[in-house]
Design an enzyme around this catalytic site. Structure first.
Site, mmCIF file in Angstrom:
data_model
loop_
_atom_site.group_PDB
_atom_site.id
_atom_site.type_symbol
_atom_site.label_atom_id
_atom_site.label_comp_id
_atom_site.label_asym_id
_atom_site.label_seq_id
_atom_site.Cartn_x
_atom_site.Cartn_y
_atom_site.Cartn_z
ATOM 1 N N ASP A 1 19.226 -13.476 23.049
ATOM 2 C CA ASP A 1 20.695 -13.449 23.022
ATOM 3 C C ASP A 1 21.207 -12.041 22.712
ATOM 4 O OD1 ASP A 1 20.336 -16.236 23.193
ATOM 5 O OD2 ASP A 1 20.494 -16.467 21.025
ATOM 6 N N GLU B 1 26.350 -22.331 27.906
ATOM 7 C CA GLU B 1 26.500 -21.533 26.686
ATOM 8 C C GLU B 1 26.451 -20.042 27.023
ATOM 9 O OE1 GLU B 1 23.260 -22.587 24.117
ATOM 10 O OE2 GLU B 1 21.813 -21.395 25.231
#
Length: 450
Positions: A33, A217
């Site tokens: 991420d 997401e």
């Protein structure tokens, strides 16, 4: 000493703490991420989730630095652990998906705290005078509860639109939302006070149905050339079928639509076709298998933009690492991604070197195609011979932009960007392209002979 303490080795000294492994050889490995920024001296700083493929790791947001976006040095952690308010609300043992932005002379880091499978989550804020720190906790910005409908308060992305600041956030469960921020404090505009969280949710801009577990997401919104906004977001399973799709809108708050005009909030259409795929698992002939790329951010660095994301090794899917790729825009304002990882100083920002003549496209290309309904697996490249007949109907718009007009057989128009790159398999300079048609089918490839 307790039974949980590591046992010292009398020949080497105390045993290493399993939560603090040797990071000296990590480089870009274990970065999950990721988001990258550049300081005033030209150093790049990468912030990522507290993740380690081989076991537990300490909390506090991993930090790396680089001079070229290719080679990374582990710098440490931004914070000493999960801030107290975030730990109390969520029970999190680590921080996820940091977002770092500069506002004036202040650097702001939005971190996420949660646990897998729960939407009792929180996004908090820390500030610093420089990406290297020191970072000061400023409390929570937005929270969510597992027993309440709405978005999951993780995966923050900050968007600046003139005098207004926005936070794009959310994951699975309730979808992706946009919440307005106070530019002066970095907190939510409707916060009851400094360091006190808002109870969102803001505007819903993207979601997926329960039939696919609401798997969406890692959203990132960026301005489109000529006006409007593009939403970059990840779909499907983090460990295997993760991939990146996009939609566009006239407003930060949506609605966002894909290339075929489908709303990214659509729950009625086939969930595998909503959103235009731009990056998914793939393998070029002779190269590595790149599995489950996603959770992308975008770094705007001078004259170029770069997609910063994590990806897994197809031969060992537990291994994840950061990867950077050039992001380009079609003539009609759609973001696409290079087939080749960024090569640092070997890359050229000289747009005058991008091909402008249709004849320059002839040659043999290795091409990967992402079909909207089948973009979640690993797609192998195929060789494509491009010759004069292939190029019939193709027009140059200059600066690497090309369009193939609709043919009499009813095939859709195809918009492509062609640019210099470095072939990671062949280890040499090459031409690459990325393109999309009006159905949402996308492709990218690299010329191997010509």
């Amino acid at each position: 000493m307790t039974l949980l303490d590591p046992v010292p080795d009398p020949t080497t000294g105390p045993a290493p703490d399993p939560a603090t492994p040797d990071t000296s050889t990590w480089g870009g490995r274990h970065a999950h991420d990721p988001t990258a920024v550049r300081d005033d001296d030209g150093t790049y700083w990468l912030f990522s989730t507290d993740a380690y493929a081989d076991g537990p790791v300490r909390a506090g947001v991993q930090v790396r630095r680089s001079t070229d976006l290719v080679t990374w040095d582990f710098h440490g952690w931004a914070l000493p652990g999960v801030p107290a308010d975030g730990a109390a609300w969520t029970g999190a043992e680590g921080l996820w998906a940091p977002e770092v932005v500069r506002v004036g002379d202040e650097w702001r880091m939005y971190w996420s705290a949660s646990t897998f499978g729960s939407r009792t989550s929180a996004i908090g804020l820390a500030v610093a005078p420089h990406p290297s720190g020191p970072w000061e906790d400023r409390g929570l910005v937005v929270t969510s509860r597992h027993d309440a409908d709405g978005p999951n308060a993780i995966d923050a992305n900050v968007v600046v639109d003139g005098d207004r600041h926005w936070m794009v956030y959310g994951s699975f469960f309730g979808g992706i939302h946009v919440l307005e921020l106070d530019p002066a404090t970095g907190g939510a505009l409707d916060s009851p006070g400094p360091g006190r969280p808002a109870w969102g949710p803001g505007w819903l801009v993207a979601r997926r149905p329960r039939s696919v577990e609401g798997a969406i997401e890692g959203a990132f919104v960026l301005p489109r050339p000529g006006g409007g906004w593009a939403l970059v977001v990840s779909y499907d399973s983090l460990f295997s079928t993760y991939h990146v799709r996009v939609g566009v809108s006239d407003s930060v708050t949506g609605p966002y639509v894909d290339r075929a005009g489908r709303d990214l909030r659509d729950l009625d259409s086939d969930p595998t076709v909503v959103g235009t795929p731009v990056l998914a698992g793939h393998r070029f002939a002779g190269g590595r298998t790149w599995l489950a790329p996603g959770h992308a951010s975008v770094l705007t660095d001078g004259d170029h933009q770069l997609l910063v994301h994590h990806v897994r090794d197809g031969d060992d899917p537990t291994r994840h690492e950061v990867q950077v790729r050039r992001l380009v825009w079609t003539d009609d304002g759609w973001p696409l991604v290079s087939p080749q990882p960024w090569a640092g100083d070997a890359e050229s920002d000289d747009v005058s070197s991008w091909p402008a003549d249709v004849a320059d496209l002839a040659g043999t290309w290795e091409v990967v195609t992402f079909e909207p309904g089948a973009a979640s697996g690993v797609t192998a490249s195929r060789p494509v011979e491009v010759c004069a007949d292939t190029l019939t109907g193709v027009r140059s718009l200059g600066a690497g932009r090309f369009v193939r007009d609709p043919a009499g057989d009813g095939s859709p128009s195809f918009h492509a960007v062609v640019f210099p790159s470095r072939d990671a398999v062949g280890g040499r300079p090459a031409l690459s392209f990325a393109g999309t048609d009006d159905t949402g089918r996308t492709a990218f490839g690299t010329r191997t002979a010509g």
